[in-house]
Structures are given as C-alpha cells and as structure tokens.
Scaffold this active site. Structure first.
Site, PDB file in Angstrom:
ATOM      1  N   LYS A  62       0.847  -1.203   0.000  1.00  0.00           N
ATOM      2  CA  LYS A  62       0.000   0.000   0.000  1.00  0.00           C
ATOM      3  C   LYS A  62       0.881   1.251   0.000  1.00  0.00           C
ATOM      4  O   LYS A  62       2.091   1.162   0.261  1.00  0.00           O
ATOM      5  CB  LYS A  62      -0.912  -0.017   1.221  1.00  0.00           C
ATOM      6  CG  LYS A  62      -0.166   0.016   2.555  1.00  0.00           C
ATOM      7  CD  LYS A  62      -1.120  -0.259   3.714  1.00  0.00           C
ATOM      8  CE  LYS A  62      -0.369  -0.272   5.017  1.00  0.00           C
ATOM      9  NZ  LYS A  62      -1.221  -0.783   6.122  1.00  0.00           N
ATOM     10  N   MET A 115      14.035  24.100   3.744  1.00  0.00           N
ATOM     11  CA  MET A 115      13.255  23.449   2.690  1.00  0.00           C
ATOM     12  C   MET A 115      14.134  22.561   1.804  1.00  0.00           C
ATOM     13  O   MET A 115      13.750  21.448   1.432  1.00  0.00           O
ATOM     14  CB  MET A 115      12.536  24.497   1.844  1.00  0.00           C
ATOM     15  CG  MET A 115      11.628  23.893   0.791  1.00  0.00           C
ATOM     16  SD  MET A 115      10.838  25.124  -0.245  1.00  0.00           S
ATOM     17  CE  MET A 115       9.608  25.796   0.849  1.00  0.00           C
ATOM     18  N   TYR A 138      18.190  28.858   9.921  1.00  0.00           N
ATOM     19  CA  TYR A 138      17.085  29.691  10.414  1.00  0.00           C
ATOM     20  C   TYR A 138      16.974  29.613  11.934  1.00  0.00           C
ATOM     21  O   TYR A 138      17.097  28.535  12.516  1.00  0.00           O
ATOM     22  CB  TYR A 138      15.760  29.223   9.815  1.00  0.00           C
ATOM     23  CG  TYR A 138      15.590  29.576   8.359  1.00  0.00           C
ATOM     24  CD1 TYR A 138      15.518  30.914   7.944  1.00  0.00           C
ATOM     25  CD2 TYR A 138      15.486  28.589   7.392  1.00  0.00           C
ATOM     26  CE1 TYR A 138      15.351  31.236   6.603  1.00  0.00           C
ATOM     27  CE2 TYR A 138      15.310  28.898   6.053  1.00  0.00           C
ATOM     28  CZ  TYR A 138      15.245  30.232   5.669  1.00  0.00           C
ATOM     29  OH  TYR A 138      15.074  30.548   4.355  1.00  0.00           O
ATOM     30  N   ARG A 167     -10.825   0.108  14.611  1.00  0.00           N
ATOM     31  CA  ARG A 167     -10.666   0.864  13.375  1.00  0.00           C
ATOM     32  C   ARG A 167     -11.698   0.288  12.411  1.00  0.00           C
ATOM     33  O   ARG A 167     -12.815   0.746  12.382  1.00  0.00           O
ATOM     34  CB  ARG A 167      -9.216   0.700  12.887  1.00  0.00           C
ATOM     35  CG  ARG A 167      -8.588   1.976  12.435  1.00  0.00           C
ATOM     36  CD  ARG A 167      -7.086   1.841  12.232  1.00  0.00           C
ATOM     37  NE  ARG A 167      -6.692   0.616  11.527  1.00  0.00           N
ATOM     38  CZ  ARG A 167      -5.469   0.393  11.074  1.00  0.00           C
ATOM     39  NH1 ARG A 167      -4.519   1.305  11.243  1.00  0.00           N
ATOM     40  NH2 ARG A 167      -5.164  -0.728  10.453  1.00  0.00           N
TER      41      ARG A 167
HETATM   42  C1  LIG Z   1      -0.538  -1.894   6.625  1.00  0.00           C
HETATM   43  C2  LIG Z   1      -1.149  -3.151   7.075  1.00  0.00           C
HETATM   44  C3  LIG Z   1      -0.349  -4.261   7.361  1.00  0.00           C
HETATM   45  C4  LIG Z   1       1.156  -4.231   7.348  1.00  0.00           C
HETATM   46  O1  LIG Z   1       1.603  -3.650   8.535  1.00  0.00           O
HETATM   47  P1  LIG Z   1       3.171  -3.565   8.886  1.00  0.00           P
HETATM   48  O2  LIG Z   1       3.209  -3.049  10.272  1.00  0.00           O
HETATM   49  O3  LIG Z   1       3.752  -2.575   7.914  1.00  0.00           O
HETATM   50  O4  LIG Z   1       3.718  -4.915   8.698  1.00  0.00           O
HETATM   51  C5  LIG Z   1      -0.990  -5.445   7.694  1.00  0.00           C
HETATM   52  N1  LIG Z   1      -2.341  -5.508   7.753  1.00  0.00           N
HETATM   53  C6  LIG Z   1      -3.132  -4.460   7.498  1.00  0.00           C
HETATM   54  C7  LIG Z   1      -4.607  -4.602   7.595  1.00  0.00           C
HETATM   55  C8  LIG Z   1      -2.565  -3.245   7.159  1.00  0.00           C
HETATM   56  O5  LIG Z   1      -3.357  -2.193   6.912  1.00  0.00           O
END
Ligand SMILES: *Cc1c(COP(=O)(O)O)cnc(C)c1O
Length: 368
Positions: A35, A304, A256, A130
């Site tokens: 993802k 930046m 800065y 969630r």
């Molecule tokens: C992102 C995600 C994972 C992976 O989590 P990591 O901590 O990066 O291994 C696994 N299951 C779900 C449902 C996720 O959203």
C-alpha cells in the site's frame, strides 16, 4: 547536473527481507503489503524485489491495476475492501480479493452482477476499533456473506493494535479465537510486528501473514529492536551531496533561527536535502547522518532544501569532506555503512514508516 538528491531501492534487500519474513512465519503464506506506493518505494520497484510473495495486499485500486499491468497474476487483496459499488466491477475484472469490514460492503456485494463469485476476507474488529465487525456480530456477517451467490470462499481476518509493544496480542487473539471457533475458512492476523515477535505460535501465523514494514527493512518495534537486530536490510537509501561548506568561528550560528551556535571553530557542510524532499523538519541538531560513509550529525534547523552537517568527525578521521562528498540521510552508503531509517525517524519523534511514505515527488527513485 541535476540536484544530487536521489533515492535508491535495493531489490536484493527486498528479496532478503521477504525471505526473512517467510522464515519467521514458516508454512504461512505471505502477503507483501505494498500500500501507499509500496511504502514510498514505488510499486514497480517493490514488485521486482517481492515477486516471490504469495500475494500482494494494498488499498488503492489503481495500485492493483498497476500490479496486473506489471504481469502479476497471483492474489491481490484490497485491505480496506471496496469504497463504492462500481469498485466491485474492477474486482471482477482484475480478479481482486477484497476485505469486507462493514454491512454496507455486504449490501454492495449483494447488488453486484457477476457470474464469477469473489473471494473475500471478513474482518473482525478484535479490539483496535478501526475497521471490522464487532466480535458478537461477526458470525451473522459471515452467515449473510456465505448466502450470497456473489461470494466464493470467505477467509477470516483481524489486525493487532499492539503486536509491537508491551500489551501484546493475547487479548485480541483470545477474542478472535473465541468468536471464530468452528467457522471454516483461512485465517490472517499478523502484521510485521506479530510476524517477528509472536509467530512462534501456529495460531498467530495462521494461513496468511501480512508483511509490510519488515519487507522494507525497518524494525516495527524500534528502539526495543533495531532492523539489524531482526536481520533486516534497508530497502531504501536516501542520498545527496555536500554542495557548500562554511568555516565557523566560536559564536557563529547555523540556519534559520540560529538554533545551533558553534562553541569552537569548526567546518560544516551543507547537504542538498530538506523538508521539501521529505526529510523531517523536526529532526533536531544531532540527528545522525553519514558523510562519505562516516557517521556525523546534523546542525541547525532543517530548511526546505538544505541541512547543515558537522564535518569535524571526518577531519578527525583524516578524511576531510567537502563539496561533492556523499551524504546518506538514511540507508546504505557507497562504502557499505548503514544508517537505519528508524534512527532518523526516532530523532524526529516518528517512525520509519512515515519517513518512507513521505518522500516527495521531486526526489528521483531508482532501483539497483
Ligand atoms: C498496513 C497493514 C499491514 C502491514 O503492517 P506492517 O506493520 O507494515 O507490517 C498489515 N495488515 C493491514 C490490515 C494493514 O493495513
């Protein structure tokens, strides 16, 4: 010459880390979680290193499309399922498996016109609050789903909130076990932290694990464990060069707000990397950084496009650095030294995940 900042994705490290996740969860199949553009690494680069995975898990439909375009014919799982009715058409067209976490998604499925039933992962909210069905309504969701002609196999899934910490997974495991007892179907529970810390137990490994951050070579439980402790290799290096130097006298300040003031004469370098590249502005003076593979520290506020670095350790080591010297913000230097992304993230009060994902569009990303 283009601005010298660039990210390098290490295909071999991805391969190594995947093998490691697999070994930690023996006989489970491994979803490679890609993802968020493969945690900032790029879907195509990640795919190259992770082809040996049993499937790819992600959220965005266009990332699923990208994987199919790359030639992946195996399983793809949408971790948040579909967002609207017509997404199911894409699931049918691309043969995507999808999570079902709420009644509305079951409604959509029941309206979906298809001849080919779909594989779904039914998600329980086992305590994270969630996504997912409450434990006591899980079975009725399963019954409703299993009556739909649009649905093929139903797998059972939950997600741990505390696999990386002291609270652990026992309570959520107990809830999941209790409310899925005697339900058929494959099971998937573990993220990277659970894979590394809790997968000695067969019921935690279950049928599928979902490996994310570990594949990219960051420790899910830093600072308790480092990536090196887990034998994970960094999959991303962010590097740039020194583009200027300054000789300071005692009392001179850097950047800065003059937040760093030299106590003695010193030479500093200015590296071409700033918060517009995704390097956190919250990194304070003292954040570790490598110059020509030697560990030193940042000086003053991150701006930046630039950050100050202390060149004193290089002078003391007899290898003075200057304009053109290699700077490693995180990852692996040309000479092999490693600066864990987790250390930089920790200095900024965040986690490696966020830094990887926050790399900005102006940073060119290439694989080696
Ligand atoms: C992102 C995600 C994972 C992976 O989590 P990591 O901590 O990066 O291994 C696994 N299951 C779900 C449902 C996720 O959203």
């Amino acid at each position: 010459m283009p601005r010298p900042i660039h990210a390098t994705i290490h295909t071999e490290a991805l391969r190594h880390n995947l093998g490691h996740a697999r070994a930690a969860a023996t006989d489970a199949r491994v979803w490679a979680v890609v993802k968020a553009n493969a945690y900032g690494h790029g879907i195509a680069h990640a795919f190259e290193g992770l082809r040996a995975a049993d499937g790819f898990a992600l959220l965005d439909l266009d990332e699923a499309q990208a994987l199919r375009d790359l030639g992946w014919r195996g399983p793809i799982l949408l971790l948040e399922g579909v967002f609207e009715q017509r997404d199911l058409e894409l699931c049918s067209r691309l043969d995507l498996w999808h999570t079902v976490h709420c009644e509305q998604q079951i409604d959509m499925l029941s309206q979906h016109k298809t001849n080919v039933a779909q594989r779904v992962f039914l998600k329980m909210n086992s305590g994270m609050n969630r996504l997912g069905f409450a434990p006591h309504s899980y079975r009725s969701a399963w019954t409703r789903l299993s009556a739909l002609p649009q649905v093929d196999e139903i797998s059972l899934m939950a997600h741990f909130s505390d696999a990386d910490g002291p609270k652990g997974i026992a309570q959520q495991m107990q809830v999941f076990q209790h409310f899925t007892q005697d339900l058929p179907g494959e099971r998937s529970l573990s993220n990277s932290a659970a894979i590394l810390r809790h997968c000695a137990a067969a019921e935690v490994r279950a049928d599928w694990v979902r490996a994310g951050i570990a594949l990219y070579g960051s420790a899910p439980d830093f600072p308790q464990h480092s990536a090196a402790d887990w034998n994970l290799h960094p999959a991303m290096t962010l590097s740039t060069k020194i583009i200027g130097t300054q000789d300071l006298v005692a009392g001179d300040s850097v950047g800065y707000g003059s937040s760093f003031v030299a106590e003695n004469p010193m030479t500093i370098g200015i590296a071409a990397c700033g918060y517009a590249d995704g390097y956190p502005r919250l990194c304070p003076t003292g954040t570790p950084i490598l110059v020509d593979g030697l560990r030193t520290r940042t000086l003053g506020r991150v701006s930046m496009d630039m950050i100050g670095v202390d060149l004193t350790p290089l002078q003391l080591a007899g290898s003075p650095a200057g304009v053109g010297s290699e700077v490693t913000l995180w990852g692996r230097a040309a000479k092999g030294a490693v600066l864990a992304i987790d250390e930089v993230a920790h200095a900024a009060g965040t986690i490696g995940y966020e830094l990887m994902c926050a790399l900005t569009a102006r940073v060119p990303v290439n694989a080696d």
